[in-house]
Design a protein around this motif. Sequence first.
Motif, short mmCIF file in Angstrom:
data_model
loop_
_atom_site.label_atom_id
_atom_site.label_comp_id
_atom_site.label_asym_id
_atom_site.label_seq_id
_atom_site.Cartn_x
_atom_site.Cartn_y
_atom_site.Cartn_z
N CYS A 93 50.84 47.70 29.45
CA CYS A 93 51.94 46.68 29.53
C CYS A 93 51.23 45.17 29.74
CB CYS A 93 52.95 46.86 30.59
SG CYS A 93 54.03 48.16 30.49
N PHE A 94 50.19 45.43 30.50
CA PHE A 94 49.34 44.06 30.71
C PHE A 94 48.54 43.53 29.33
CE2 PHE A 94 45.37 41.96 31.56
CZ PHE A 94 45.84 40.78 32.14
N ILE A 95 48.07 44.73 28.48
CA ILE A 95 47.33 44.26 27.29
C ILE A 95 48.43 43.90 26.24
CG2 ILE A 95 46.00 45.41 25.57
CD1 ILE A 95 44.73 47.04 27.56
N LEU A 141 38.88 53.17 33.90
CA LEU A 141 37.56 52.39 33.68
C LEU A 141 37.25 51.94 32.37
CD1 LEU A 141 35.34 51.82 35.92
CD2 LEU A 141 34.37 54.14 35.44
N GLN A 142 37.59 52.51 31.42
CA GLN A 142 37.07 52.46 29.85
C GLN A 142 37.93 51.12 29.42
OE1 GLN A 142 37.68 55.95 28.02
NE2 GLN A 142 35.64 56.89 28.83
N THR A 143 38.61 50.36 29.93
CA THR A 143 39.42 49.23 29.51
C THR A 143 38.31 47.93 29.09
OG1 THR A 143 41.14 47.67 29.77
CG2 THR A 143 39.71 48.33 31.73
N ASP A 144 38.74 47.10 28.13
CA ASP A 144 37.89 46.01 27.83
C ASP A 144 38.57 44.81 28.43
OD1 ASP A 144 36.43 47.57 26.16
OD2 ASP A 144 37.74 47.30 24.34
N ASN A 145 39.60 44.92 29.15
CA ASN A 145 40.04 43.88 29.79
C ASN A 145 39.36 43.25 30.82
OD1 ASN A 145 42.14 42.33 31.80
ND2 ASN A 145 42.94 41.69 29.62
N VAL A 146 39.18 42.09 31.19
CA VAL A 146 38.22 41.90 32.14
C VAL A 146 38.94 41.87 33.68
CG1 VAL A 146 36.96 39.56 33.07
CG2 VAL A 146 36.88 40.05 30.67
N GLN A 147 40.02 41.58 33.63
CA GLN A 147 40.64 41.40 34.85
C GLN A 147 40.94 42.87 35.50
OE1 GLN A 147 43.96 38.87 33.91
NE2 GLN A 147 42.92 37.07 34.76
N VAL A 148 41.55 43.80 34.48
CA VAL A 148 41.88 45.05 34.90
C VAL A 148 40.39 45.91 35.28
CG1 VAL A 148 43.00 47.19 33.94
CG2 VAL A 148 43.94 45.01 33.62
N GLY A 149 39.53 45.58 34.26
CA GLY A 149 38.19 46.29 34.63
C GLY A 149 37.40 45.94 35.82
N VAL A 182 29.70 52.35 33.35
CA VAL A 182 29.18 51.37 34.22
C VAL A 182 27.98 50.75 33.39
CG1 VAL A 182 28.38 50.94 36.34
CG2 VAL A 182 30.29 52.49 36.23
N VAL A 183 27.26 51.40 32.89
CA VAL A 183 25.95 50.80 32.25
C VAL A 183 26.45 49.97 31.04
CG1 VAL A 183 23.95 51.22 31.06
CG2 VAL A 183 24.36 52.46 33.06
N PHE A 184 27.43 50.64 30.21
CA PHE A 184 28.00 49.70 29.06
C PHE A 184 28.45 48.67 29.52
CE2 PHE A 184 31.52 48.75 26.49
CZ PHE A 184 31.07 48.68 25.17
N LYS A 185 29.33 48.50 30.43
CA LYS A 185 29.89 47.26 30.96
C LYS A 185 28.86 46.03 31.51
CE LYS A 185 34.55 49.03 32.35
NZ LYS A 185 35.21 48.17 31.18
N LEU A 186 27.90 46.57 32.04
CA LEU A 186 26.81 45.87 32.55
C LEU A 186 25.92 45.07 31.49
CD1 LEU A 186 24.84 44.70 34.71
CD2 LEU A 186 23.51 46.91 34.76
N LEU A 187 25.85 45.97 30.12
CA LEU A 187 24.75 45.35 29.36
C LEU A 187 25.72 44.64 28.21
CD1 LEU A 187 22.26 48.42 28.83
CD2 LEU A 187 22.02 46.19 29.94
N PRO A 190 30.11 40.20 27.99
CA PRO A 190 29.76 38.94 28.33
C PRO A 190 30.37 37.97 29.61
CG PRO A 190 31.66 38.69 26.60
CD PRO A 190 31.31 40.28 26.91
N SER A 191 31.33 38.73 30.04
CA SER A 191 32.01 38.23 31.29
C SER A 191 31.10 38.59 32.65
CB SER A 191 33.37 39.04 31.71
OG SER A 191 33.61 38.61 32.86
N PRO A 192 30.70 37.33 33.39
CA PRO A 192 29.82 37.47 34.51
C PRO A 192 30.48 38.21 35.62
CG PRO A 192 30.62 35.30 34.34
CD PRO A 192 31.25 35.92 32.94
N VAL A 193 31.88 38.22 35.64
CA VAL A 193 32.46 38.96 36.88
C VAL A 193 32.49 40.69 36.62
CG1 VAL A 193 34.80 39.35 37.77
CG2 VAL A 193 34.40 37.20 36.92
N ILE A 194 32.39 40.93 35.39
CA ILE A 194 32.27 42.25 35.15
C ILE A 194 30.88 42.73 35.48
CG2 ILE A 194 32.52 44.23 33.24
CD1 ILE A 194 35.24 43.42 34.37
N ARG A 195 30.06 42.02 34.84
CA ARG A 195 28.68 42.43 34.92
C ARG A 195 28.10 42.26 36.52
NH1 ARG A 195 26.00 37.94 30.99
NH2 ARG A 195 23.86 38.88 32.20
N SER A 196 28.48 41.44 37.33
CA SER A 196 28.38 41.21 38.72
C SER A 196 28.81 42.73 39.39
CB SER A 196 28.76 40.14 39.31
OG SER A 196 28.56 40.02 40.61
N THR A 197 30.23 42.94 39.15
CA THR A 197 30.77 44.00 39.72
C THR A 197 30.10 45.35 39.20
OG1 THR A 197 32.78 42.87 39.46
CG2 THR A 197 32.97 45.29 40.03
#
Length: 566
Positions: A93-95, A141-149, A182-187, A190-197
Amino acid sequence: MEIINNTPFGSSELKKVKQDIYCYDLIRYCLLVLSQDCSRIQGGWTTISQLTQILSHCCVGLEPGEDAEEFYNELLPSAAENFLVLGRQLQTCFINAAKGEEKDALLHFFEIVTDSLFWLLGGHVQLIQNVLRSDHFLHLLQTDNVQVGSTVMTMLQNILQISSGDLLRIEGKTLHSILDEVVFKLLSTPSPVIRSTATRLLLLMAESHQEILILLRLSACYKGLRSLLNKQEPGTEFSQELRQLIGLLSPKVYQEVEEQKLHQAACLIQAYWKGFQTRKRLKKLPSAVITLQRSFRSKRTKMLLKLSRQKEEEDRRLQLQLQRQRAMRLSRELRLSMLEIVHPGQVEKHNREIEEKSALIIQKHWRGYRERKNFCQQRPSLVEYKAAVTLQRAALKFLAKCRKKKKLFAPWQGLRELTDACRVELKQQVDDYIRRHPGSEVSGVINRELHSQAQERLQHYFMGRALEERAQQHREALTARINTNIEQLMKAPSLKEAEGKEPELFLSRSRPVAAKAKQAHLNTLKHIQAPWWKKLGEEARDEIDIPKDELSIELGTLFIGGTKPP
């Protein structure tokens, strides 16, 4: 929800509220509501988020009692699965939402659901494996949304901080999927929040488990991970965590890799050697198992024997109690029946006799108890007294033997001779005694007559004593017989209820008694059958003479104690 929030955490009132909610089956009702379509529920996602909070707070710290197995094996896994399903629905619903306000509200509800799930997992750690193995969690976990991820990875990081050991208990495929995401989201994000988490999460996983660190270093899937991490932009907020992760993944020299391989080989050799030792011990195990089984069976047999004895003692005690109750009931029934039979004028006398007998029985038991108690108290003094008597007897025997030995070995001194003065004095004493006690002079004929009279009186006494003893025995036998007949008559059923040979028990062996009883019975029957005008002027105790030929009722020798007035 306000009641749960306002009640102090850990208090007895909060436990009582949770217990009432569980007893009234409201937890299962909340699960049923959460499994329904949200569009059909009044209040929508607001109601659903409140229900998730209530459900998670009620399940944590609850003592289910007798239904513990159902609660831990069915209700809790179902609640965790429902939370994940609700999270996926909120993610969809959020997407798909277009307005910003609607997205903010859905994100708020999603955070409430994830917080409720984390609260539930914090109270019941055994559910972490179920959540990590769930496909719904992997989809979240596999979502592309920054806030949900970011929210999902933060929840995963908090879960691993609670119990990181559950990560290695899941299947290898699921673990690889989580690491890949987790590795995919890190590399690639582009969002620094996702990469930091993602960096913090990956660093936590690598530091917690050496197996995951070795997998990231040596696995072909993550072969270029170190070089990609080195290309990340320096100076970011998570640069310190990133440098720690690069330091873990990049061995200083290749010797470390070789050491790891040697370590794995040493572990393999140790495993084979331990297996050989274990198999060697297993060959010797049957004798030890037989000994263990023997001891266990003997202990179980003793325990069963003890339990059976306890059960027998309990059964015996209950049986004695039932017998006492039955005997008391029978005595009361017998007493009531005797009160019905006894004449009203003799009831007081009968009660007095029963009271006297009861008092005698109570006194007898009390005196016996008192004497036994006194005997137990005096037993030490009696033992001491017997010991003293034994010692005295032994001492007296010893002294007697000593005196006897002295007499045997003493020299003979002879008899002491009497002097003339002693002889005169003894003669004078004898004369004085004869003078004070003169003898009666009776002839031999009178002595023989007195002897014969004494013999006759003694013979008469013994003959009379034998007759009195026989008369007393006869009286006691008659009394016992009369008491037996009275007891049989009191316990006898009525003539309507008598069956079989019961009337024969009341047959008398005495013909005069049987004839008198038959005559009294015939008189009673005749008097009852007579018309009323013939009974005028007659007294109740008058006997009516009837010829025996008029009634053709043959009663044999039935014993009837007497007649009753009409």
